[in-house]
Design a protein around this motif. Structure first.
Motif, PDB file in Angstrom:
ATOM      1  N   VAL A  65       0.854  -1.182   0.000  1.00 23.02           N
ATOM      2  CA  VAL A  65       0.000   0.000   0.000  1.00 23.02           C
ATOM      3  C   VAL A  65       0.895   1.240   0.000  1.00 23.02           C
ATOM      4  O   VAL A  65       1.818   1.346   0.819  1.00 23.02           O
ATOM      5  CB  VAL A  65      -0.913   0.012   1.241  1.00 23.02           C
ATOM      6  CG1 VAL A  65      -1.604   1.362   1.398  1.00 23.02           C
ATOM      7  CG2 VAL A  65      -1.953  -1.103   1.135  1.00 23.02           C
ATOM      8  N   THR A  66       0.644   2.145  -0.923  1.00 19.97           N
ATOM      9  CA  THR A  66       1.414   3.384  -1.004  1.00 19.97           C
ATOM     10  C   THR A  66       0.473   4.562  -0.741  1.00 19.97           C
ATOM     11  O   THR A  66      -0.510   4.746  -1.468  1.00 19.97           O
ATOM     12  CB  THR A  66       2.066   3.552  -2.381  1.00 19.97           C
ATOM     13  OG1 THR A  66       2.901   2.417  -2.636  1.00 19.97           O
ATOM     14  CG2 THR A  66       2.905   4.822  -2.433  1.00 19.97           C
ATOM     15  N   PHE A  67       0.755   5.301   0.287  1.00 22.43           N
ATOM     16  CA  PHE A  67      -0.075   6.458   0.606  1.00 22.43           C
ATOM     17  C   PHE A  67       0.267   7.616  -0.326  1.00 22.43           C
ATOM     18  O   PHE A  67       1.443   7.847  -0.657  1.00 22.43           O
ATOM     19  CB  PHE A  67       0.117   6.872   2.068  1.00 22.43           C
ATOM     20  CG  PHE A  67      -0.551   5.916   3.016  1.00 22.43           C
ATOM     21  CD1 PHE A  67      -1.908   5.997   3.277  1.00 22.43           C
ATOM     22  CD2 PHE A  67       0.176   4.901   3.614  1.00 22.43           C
ATOM     23  CE1 PHE A  67      -2.526   5.093   4.126  1.00 22.43           C
ATOM     24  CE2 PHE A  67      -0.430   3.995   4.465  1.00 22.43           C
ATOM     25  CZ  PHE A  67      -1.794   4.093   4.722  1.00 22.43           C
ATOM     26  N   THR A  68      -0.759   8.306  -0.748  1.00 22.33           N
ATOM     27  CA  THR A  68      -0.598   9.446  -1.649  1.00 22.33           C
ATOM     28  C   THR A  68      -1.079  10.699  -0.918  1.00 22.33           C
ATOM     29  O   THR A  68      -1.805  10.602   0.081  1.00 22.33           O
ATOM     30  CB  THR A  68      -1.431   9.234  -2.925  1.00 22.33           C
ATOM     31  OG1 THR A  68      -2.795   8.975  -2.549  1.00 22.33           O
ATOM     32  CG2 THR A  68      -0.914   8.043  -3.709  1.00 22.33           C
ATOM     33  N   PRO A  69      -0.686  11.873  -1.391  1.00 19.07           N
ATOM     34  CA  PRO A  69      -1.103  13.092  -0.696  1.00 19.07           C
ATOM     35  C   PRO A  69      -2.629  13.185  -0.589  1.00 19.07           C
ATOM     36  O   PRO A  69      -3.344  12.967  -1.569  1.00 19.07           O
ATOM     37  CB  PRO A  69      -0.542  14.201  -1.579  1.00 19.07           C
ATOM     38  CG  PRO A  69       0.599  13.572  -2.288  1.00 19.07           C
ATOM     39  CD  PRO A  69       0.219  12.146  -2.506  1.00 19.07           C
ATOM     40  N   ARG A  70      -3.086  13.486   0.593  1.00 24.52           N
ATOM     41  CA  ARG A  70      -4.527  13.594   0.803  1.00 24.52           C
ATOM     42  C   ARG A  70      -5.108  14.768   0.007  1.00 24.52           C
ATOM     43  O   ARG A  70      -6.228  14.710  -0.495  1.00 24.52           O
ATOM     44  CB  ARG A  70      -4.800  13.801   2.293  1.00 24.52           C
ATOM     45  CG  ARG A  70      -6.270  13.671   2.676  1.00 24.52           C
ATOM     46  CD  ARG A  70      -6.509  14.058   4.126  1.00 24.52           C
ATOM     47  NE  ARG A  70      -6.427  15.497   4.313  1.00 24.52           N
ATOM     48  CZ  ARG A  70      -5.528  16.101   5.085  1.00 24.52           C
ATOM     49  NH1 ARG A  70      -4.610  15.404   5.729  1.00 24.52           N
ATOM     50  NH2 ARG A  70      -5.516  17.411   5.195  1.00 24.52           N
ATOM     51  N   VAL A  71      -4.333  15.828  -0.102  1.00 25.74           N
ATOM     52  CA  VAL A  71      -4.799  16.991  -0.835  1.00 25.74           C
ATOM     53  C   VAL A  71      -3.572  17.720  -1.389  1.00 25.74           C
ATOM     54  O   VAL A  71      -2.507  17.712  -0.770  1.00 25.74           O
ATOM     55  CB  VAL A  71      -5.643  17.912   0.081  1.00 25.74           C
ATOM     56  CG1 VAL A  71      -4.855  18.364   1.298  1.00 25.74           C
ATOM     57  CG2 VAL A  71      -6.175  19.114  -0.682  1.00 25.74           C
ATOM     58  N   SER A  72      -3.738  18.276  -2.555  1.00 25.08           N
ATOM     59  CA  SER A  72      -2.646  19.012  -3.193  1.00 25.08           C
ATOM     60  C   SER A  72      -3.176  20.327  -3.738  1.00 25.08           C
ATOM     61  O   SER A  72      -4.370  20.467  -4.013  1.00 25.08           O
ATOM     62  CB  SER A  72      -2.046  18.197  -4.351  1.00 25.08           C
ATOM     63  OG  SER A  72      -1.493  16.998  -3.878  1.00 25.08           O
ATOM     64  N   ALA A  73      -2.281  21.242  -3.892  1.00 23.40           N
ATOM     65  CA  ALA A  73      -2.634  22.508  -4.521  1.00 23.40           C
ATOM     66  C   ALA A  73      -1.445  22.961  -5.347  1.00 23.40           C
ATOM     67  O   ALA A  73      -0.297  22.786  -4.938  1.00 23.40           O
ATOM     68  CB  ALA A  73      -2.969  23.559  -3.463  1.00 23.40           C
ATOM     69  N   ALA A  74      -1.720  23.480  -6.501  1.00 26.62           N
ATOM     70  CA  ALA A  74      -0.642  23.967  -7.355  1.00 26.62           C
ATOM     71  C   ALA A  74      -1.156  25.148  -8.158  1.00 26.62           C
ATOM     72  O   ALA A  74      -2.322  25.158  -8.583  1.00 26.62           O
ATOM     73  CB  ALA A  74      -0.156  22.860  -8.285  1.00 26.62           C
ATOM     74  N   GLY A  75      -0.324  26.107  -8.328  1.00 24.51           N
ATOM     75  CA  GLY A  75      -0.768  27.236  -9.126  1.00 24.51           C
ATOM     76  C   GLY A  75       0.312  28.276  -9.280  1.00 24.51           C
ATOM     77  O   GLY A  75       1.286  28.316  -8.522  1.00 24.51           O
ATOM     78  N   THR A  76       0.126  29.108 -10.273  1.00 22.00           N
ATOM     79  CA  THR A  76       1.078  30.186 -10.510  1.00 22.00           C
ATOM     80  C   THR A  76       0.769  31.401  -9.653  1.00 22.00           C
ATOM     81  O   THR A  76       1.537  32.363  -9.628  1.00 22.00           O
ATOM     82  CB  THR A  76       1.043  30.600 -11.982  1.00 22.00           C
ATOM     83  OG1 THR A  76      -0.303  30.974 -12.316  1.00 22.00           O
ATOM     84  CG2 THR A  76       1.478  29.449 -12.879  1.00 22.00           C
TER      85      THR A  76
END
Lengths: 346, 361
Positions: free
Chosen positions: B221-232
């Motif tokens: 099992v590989t945990f991934t980010p629960r939430v992400s944000a990206a922007g300029t």
């Protein structure tokens, strides 16, 4: 000598101090913050679990080495994190100068760092997996310019570094290995350890891949029973317990030259190659003095003795490695099945 | 009898002063000697350093067929279960030495069926041929050991994300190997699960999560980010005595106070935002705005291509649990498939043996 030490940790009691083993010549293995665990052996009855930031097994040799080989079965629990497995050091008596560090990271790589913590090289990812034993073999050549590190995992070479600085301390040698597996929320189980150098005519390189240590207990009387059994009906019955019972049953003597020899249980089927045999006795003097013990093996009427090993007034494990059988030649499984071993007051 | 070597002898006389009438009231003889101390041996063993036999996971690269043995045949009837390999020696004193060769169990089953339909016979024969007999492994659902709820004491037949603990967070580790732990009294035995049946449920700190991926070929099992944000529109700046990630359009919805976040990217002036881990402080804006962090972000930059995500690793000490079903990797043991044809129907019996991890990758 080429094989300097080995241990399967199957004979231990419930105290970490029981790991401490002294071999003729001053070879020494000790444990700090380690537990014997019978539920997680790689082979045999038990393994050593290293815990905490300070936990480690420490092997100290009687000499210094420019090339050293260390191998062990290692299982990291519960997950792979950044952590150490081996520290190669030069113990000067006044300081423990670190020459090299070999550890793991979260990508299941083997990571080699110099004594200052600078990464010298990493293996491919996914070499190790948590909760599974891997047999890790490491050979280092200590040199500030032409240093070398070879790492093998489960018989496969996973990392080979050449022309790197493995001499952070500047002494050009190592004589001590700390096996560290705790810290960072993890523990490490260790089993089937061996240490070797490149000297001698046999066993002077990696021992040909995955190895095991089989611990055999006395199963019959041998050709000598000079010592006096206490608490048992016969000499071999006083020393045949899996875990030492201390002064409950033992053999005793105060006569120089008195010796005991025993027959031992056979190796399990399937063993093909024998690299070395080490008789080990848990022994003590009743009071102060300078008496010694010699460990003995006997095969086909020929005996071989260890050098004299000094004794303490508390029980300590004393051992000696016989790389060749009495009379010469490599051991065979049949030789091990037929051999007798014991001790003599010297 | 102690062997004593005397090197000095002293005779002391305690007497009166007069020569005549000499009385001796005590005589002491002291010997300065070397004595051999009695020595005790309480335990003796002989260790052999040997080459590993050919039974140590030697079959590393065998193929694996990611298909399940027909479940309708696996229950009619199936016998077998877990096994361990133990070397047992009883010495003459009566004590026994038992050497466990396997850390984890290996299962072995006999599956027998009778009155097979033509379709069933075709399936079993096809599987045997595709697997090349014993050569290639495949999945098998052990009817007595196939789900976490069988061991968790929870409601039968219903998987819960909190059924079975398989790890503990340390704030760094993102990959965990699935296991099932069986307990009896205070003791437990752990079995590694290499062939889970997707999908599974996972919980961190007793709360079900969906931010993970499952490799059902390995059980990792590989945990991934629960939430992400990206922007300029994200910029890094120091304001109000705090380092903040300021956005004008990118939403911080889903970020929580206490989250450990990763920040990466390049600022508009090509100065790299220092990658690292930072801790979110409250209050957290529900949309765009200032996301405060506890640590120093070092570089004040107007942003371009800055990515922020919650570090996926469970926090230190948090329990990691799962619930679901699993198969066991097995192979046929026999070199021949023995199907017996009778007037009453077709019968067969096959022997299946569990595989270790390396045999199945």
């Amino acid at each position: 000598m080429a094989v300097l030490h080995f241990d399967g940790f199957d004979h231990l009691g419930n105290h970490a101090a029981d790991v401490d083993t002294v071999l003729a010549g001053g070879f020494y293995l000790s444990a700090i913050d380690c537990d014997q665990r019978t539920d997680v052996p790689r082979t045999g009855r038990a393994a050593i679990r290293i815990t905490g930031n300070t936990g480690h097994l420490r092997w100290l040799g009687p000499a210094t080495y420019t090339t050293l080989i260390v191998a062990l079965g290692a299982k990291i629990n519960p997950t792979l994190v950044v952590g150490e497995i081996f520290h190669f050091e030069h113990n000067t008596g006044a300081a423990h100068d670190q020459q090299l560090e070999i550890g793991t990271d979260t990508l299941a790589r083997v990571v080699v760092k110099d004594g200052a913590g600078n990464t010298l090289g990493t293996s491919a990812q996914g070499i190790l997996s948590a909760l599974n034993y891997a047999f890790i073999e490491v050979k280092i050549v200590v040199d500030a310019v032409a240093g070398a590190v070879t790492v093998r995992v489960d018989d496969d070479e996973v990392l080979a570094l050449t022309d790197v600085n493995t001499d952070q301390a500047g002494s050009g040698v190592v004589n001590q290995v700390r096996i560290r597996g705790g810290g960072g929320g993890r523990t490490m189980d260790v089993d089937d350890l061996y240490v070797a150098d490149t000297s001698g005519a046999v066993n002077n390189d990696f021992l040909g891949g995955e190895t095991r240590v089989h611990s055999l207990l006395p199963s019959a009387a041998g050709d000598a029973a000079d010592w006096t059994p206490v608490g048992a009906a016969a000499n071999h019955l006083a020393v045949d317990e899996t875990v030492s019972d201390g002064d409950t049953t033992y053999n005793a003597t105060d006569q120089l030259g008195n010796k005991d020899l025993f027959g031992f249980a056979d190796l399990p089927a399937g063993v093909t190659d024998i690299y070395a045999v080490m008789p080990v006795a848990m022994v003590r003097r009743e009071e102060g003095g300078s008496d010694d013990i010699k460990l003995k093996v006997k095969l086909a009427g020929t005996e071989s003795d260890s050098p004299a090993i000094n004794l303490d007034t508390t029980y300590k494990l004393k051992g000696y490695i016989f790389e060749t059988r009495p009379g010469g030649g490599n051991w065979t499984p049949a030789n091990v099945d037929d051999h007798q071993a014991g001790y003599e007051l010297a | 009898m102690a062997a004593t070597r005397a090197t000095q002898q002293v005779v002391q006389v305690l007497a009166g002063s007069q020569a005549e009438g000499l009385r001796v009231t005590q005589e002491i003889v002291q010997a300065l000697a070397i004595e051999i101390a009695r020595t005790r041996v309480t335990q003796m063993f002989s260790m052999g350093l040997v080459a590993a036999g050919p039974d140590l996971e030697w079959a590393e690269c065998m193929s694996f067929l990611d298909e399940r043995f027909p479940t309708d045949l696996a229950t009619d009837p199936t016998s077998g279960g877990p096994g361990y390999q133990t070397l047992q020696t009883r010495v003459r004193s009566g004590f026994s030495q038992r050497i466990g060769e396997w850390e984890e169990e290996l299962g072995r089953w006999t599956v027998a069926g009778s009155v097979l339909t033509q379709e069933q016979m075709t399936r079993i024969a096809s599987l045997y041929r595709v697997a090349h007999g014993p050569l290639i492994g495949f999945r098998f659902q052990d009817p007595l050991d196939y789900a976490t709820w069988q061991w968790s004491g929870e409601e039968p037949g219903v998987a819960a994300a909190t059924d079975m603990r398989f790890g503990t967070g340390d704030g760094q580790t993102v990959q965990f190997q699935l296991t099932v732990t069986r307990t009896y009294g205070g003791a437990s035995a752990v079995k590694t699960i290499y062939k889970p049946v997707a999908p599974i449920l996972v919980a961190v700190n007793e709360i079900a999560v969906t931010s993970f991926t499952l490799d059902d070929s390995t059980g990792v099992v590989t945990f991934t980010p629960r939430v992400s944000a990206a922007g300029t529109d994200i910029e890094v700046l120091f304001t109000g005595g705090k380092w903040v990630l300021r956005s004008t359009a990118t939403s911080w919805l889903g970020f929580l106070a206490g989250d450990r976040i990763r920040v990466a990217g390049s600022a508009a002036n090509d100065t790299a935002v220092p990658a690292g881990f930072y801790t979110v402080e409250s209050p957290v804006p529900a949309g765009a705005g200032d996301l405060k962090v506890s640590e120093t972000l070092i570089t004040e930059a107007a942003g371009a291509s800055i990515t922020v995500d919650v570090h996926p690793a469970p926090w230190s000490g948090q329990s990691v649990k799962w619930g679901g079903e699993y198969d066991k990797p097995v192979h046929f043991v026999e070199d021949n498939l023995d199907i017996e044809h009778r007037e009453q129907g077709t019968q067969f019996a096959v022997l299946l043996e569990e595989l270790r991890r390396k045999d199945t990758l």
